[in-house]
Design a protein around this motif. Structure first.
Motif, PDB file in Angstrom:
ATOM      1  N   SER A  32       0.839  -1.194   0.000  1.00  0.00           N
ATOM      2  CA  SER A  32       0.000   0.000   0.000  1.00  0.00           C
ATOM      3  C   SER A  32       0.876   1.246   0.000  1.00  0.00           C
ATOM      4  N   ALA A  34       0.572   5.584   1.004  1.00  0.00           N
ATOM      5  CA  ALA A  34      -0.279   6.471   1.792  1.00  0.00           C
ATOM      6  C   ALA A  34       0.370   7.831   1.973  1.00  0.00           C
ATOM      7  N   ALA A  48      -4.706   9.680   3.590  1.00  0.00           N
ATOM      8  CA  ALA A  48      -5.304   8.793   2.595  1.00  0.00           C
ATOM      9  C   ALA A  48      -4.363   7.629   2.342  1.00  0.00           C
ATOM     10  N   ARG A  49      -4.954   6.492   1.970  1.00  0.00           N
ATOM     11  CA  ARG A  49      -4.183   5.291   1.674  1.00  0.00           C
ATOM     12  C   ARG A  49      -4.777   4.615   0.450  1.00  0.00           C
ATOM     13  N   ILE A  50      -3.912   4.016  -0.346  1.00  0.00           N
ATOM     14  CA  ILE A  50      -4.363   3.226  -1.485  1.00  0.00           C
ATOM     15  C   ILE A  50      -3.636   1.895  -1.458  1.00  0.00           C
ATOM     16  N   THR A  55      -7.833  -0.116  -3.647  1.00  0.00           N
ATOM     17  CA  THR A  55      -8.766   0.256  -2.589  1.00  0.00           C
ATOM     18  C   THR A  55      -8.243   1.485  -1.859  1.00  0.00           C
ATOM     19  N   THR A  56      -9.111   2.452  -1.662  1.00  0.00           N
ATOM     20  CA  THR A  56      -8.694   3.699  -1.018  1.00  0.00           C
ATOM     21  C   THR A  56      -9.483   3.938   0.269  1.00  0.00           C
ATOM     22  N   ASN A  57      -8.858   4.642   1.176  1.00  0.00           N
ATOM     23  CA  ASN A  57      -9.575   5.137   2.341  1.00  0.00           C
ATOM     24  C   ASN A  57      -8.991   6.491   2.724  1.00  0.00           C
ATOM     25  N   TYR A  58      -9.850   7.314   3.286  1.00  0.00           N
ATOM     26  CA  TYR A  58      -9.506   8.709   3.567  1.00  0.00           C
ATOM     27  C   TYR A  58      -9.876   9.078   5.001  1.00  0.00           C
ATOM     28  N   THR A  67      -8.049  13.195  -3.389  1.00  0.00           N
ATOM     29  CA  THR A  67      -8.016  11.938  -4.132  1.00  0.00           C
ATOM     30  C   THR A  67      -6.593  11.417  -4.145  1.00  0.00           C
ATOM     31  N   ILE A  68      -6.443  10.171  -3.706  1.00  0.00           N
ATOM     32  CA  ILE A  68      -5.135   9.530  -3.760  1.00  0.00           C
ATOM     33  C   ILE A  68      -5.115   8.604  -4.967  1.00  0.00           C
ATOM     34  N   SER A  69      -4.011   8.577  -5.647  1.00  0.00           N
ATOM     35  CA  SER A  69      -3.847   7.671  -6.771  1.00  0.00           C
ATOM     36  C   SER A  69      -2.401   7.216  -6.789  1.00  0.00           C
TER      37      SER A  69
END
Length: 120
Positions: A32, A34, A48-50, A55-58, A67-69
């Motif tokens: 992951s 982040a 934020a983490r991807i 899968t993302t969470n904020y 927005t994380i990418s």
């Protein structure tokens, strides 16, 4: 493994910034990626983490504004932040959870941080 964060700066409230983080060095896998932030006098907190599958969470405080990418193959992670508020002012750190070698345990690697300052 080194992480280089960039894109911070001074912006007025309501403005936008895009943070970037590039991972260099030998990394076998990334579980992951982040972004965390730390304001003066506060603890470091997750922004934020991807995950490796997207899968993302904020954090609630940035949900809907950020927005994380990331692209694992390019070892790069971004954080687009819109509608910035003065309370978003902090040093932002990128981090990855991965392993340098296939036989290595998963480890957190941290970048040096980039300052984001939002003026009112």
């Amino acid at each position: 493994v080194q992480l280089q964060a960039s894109g911070g700066g001074l912006v007025q409230a309501g403005g936008s910034l895009r943070l970037s983080c590039v991972v260099s060095g030998s990394i076998a896998s990334i579980n992951s990626m982040a972004w965390y932030r730390q304001a003066p006098g506060n603890q470091r907190e997750l922004v934020a983490r991807i995950s490796s599958v997207g899968t993302t969470n904020y954090a609630d405080s940035v949900l809907g504004r950020s927005t994380i990418s990331g692209v694992n193959a390019k070892k790069t992670v971004y954080l687009q932040m819109n509608s910035l508020k003065p309370e978003d002012t902090a040093v932002y750190y990128c981090t990855i959870y991965g392993s340098a070698r296939k036989t290595s345990p998963l480890t957190n690697y941290w970048g040096q941080g980039t300052q984001v300052t939002v003026s009112s």
